[in-house]
Write an enzyme that holds these catalytic residues in place. Sequence first.
Site, PDB file in Angstrom:
ATOM      1  N   SER A 188      75.912  -3.682 -92.974  1.00  0.00           N
ATOM      2  CA  SER A 188      76.197  -2.962 -93.914  1.00  0.00           C
ATOM      3  C   SER A 188      76.829  -1.544 -93.640  1.00  0.00           C
ATOM      4  O   SER A 188      77.656  -1.754 -92.428  1.00  0.00           O
ATOM      5  CB  SER A 188      74.699  -1.890 -94.076  1.00  0.00           C
ATOM      6  OG  SER A 188      74.965  -0.355 -94.370  1.00  0.00           O
ATOM      7  N   TYR A 201      69.065   3.545 -88.437  1.00  0.00           N
ATOM      8  CA  TYR A 201      69.672   2.490 -89.543  1.00  0.00           C
ATOM      9  C   TYR A 201      71.306   2.309 -89.139  1.00  0.00           C
ATOM     10  O   TYR A 201      71.294   0.782 -88.523  1.00  0.00           O
ATOM     11  CB  TYR A 201      69.656   3.089 -90.747  1.00  0.00           C
ATOM     12  CG  TYR A 201      69.850   2.137 -92.199  1.00  0.00           C
ATOM     13  CD1 TYR A 201      69.325   0.519 -92.165  1.00  0.00           C
ATOM     14  CD2 TYR A 201      71.285   2.306 -92.628  1.00  0.00           C
ATOM     15  CE1 TYR A 201      69.983  -0.064 -93.444  1.00  0.00           C
ATOM     16  CE2 TYR A 201      71.351   1.320 -93.589  1.00  0.00           C
ATOM     17  CZ  TYR A 201      70.807  -0.033 -93.643  1.00  0.00           C
ATOM     18  OH  TYR A 201      71.607  -0.843 -94.811  1.00  0.00           O
TER      19      TYR A 201
END
Length: 312
Positions: A188, A201
Amino acid sequence: MLPAAGLLWWVGALGALYAAVRGALGLLGALRVWGIGAGRAALGPGLGAWAVVTGATDGIGKAYAKELAKRGMKVALISRSKEKLDQVAGEITEQYGVETKVIVADFGEREDIYDRIRAGLEGLEIGVLVNNVGISYSYPEYFIDVPDLDKTIDKMININIMSVCKMTRLVLPGMLERSKGVILNISSAAGMYPTPLLTLYSASKAFVDYFSRGLHAEYKSKGIIVQSVMPYYVATKMSKISKPSFDKPTPETYVRAAIGTVGLQSQTNGCLPHAFMGWVFSILPTSTVMNLLMKTNKQIRARFLKKKMKEK
């Protein structure tokens, strides 16, 4: 000895030269990937009959599964919902006429799921592995205030980190035997910099990026391509974006572009709009980027909590 003014002039000139050379190289690199290049790796049955995709029932994972099937590969789909797996497998078989296989596995569980996955993949000639499965926060939050924090920590590690390592461990030996294969690890853009209020995350996705690039360096001479894919926002269920736009593409649009970068970039933002955003962030000081991310995520958090209060 140069006078102070002369020294400053040379420092400025060298700095400008460095910036110009870096900019020119960046432009050439962009033309190579987004203008001329079409992906050096011919993703298809030539790499191996089968592609394996984790988190294959929605979003980016489903789009990769369909794109690889379109290229003639049989597809093994791994996810936790048997109903959704069967639905996607049916769509792929109907649309592309290729064989599919479904393996039910909840990556949030402990390691015992990998014996079941190993058995399900036994005997398959796997040319492409897409490590896509992942989870994020339900909304940006300060670490200690994340709901059900202990469980979230375990799941984030098991799903975002453990799955990438374990699936690579299962599939890579067969690729090495044939001296060819592609592993696409979906990280990501949140892993490019520490992302406040999405700290866990962000850190998990930074692991995926470093693991991918290190692995690529280890095995590229043996015919294996490992790519770290680092998207910004894509219109998926996880991102909670329902309306696509130029910089928030559909999963299908994103994956078509990202596949074109395989063999050209070991680390990619996947599509041209995201590559531009990545370039902009790369020229900003890290502290500036983190301040922007903190401000943005605080605003998203405030809106979420306000909406939640109204619903009570």
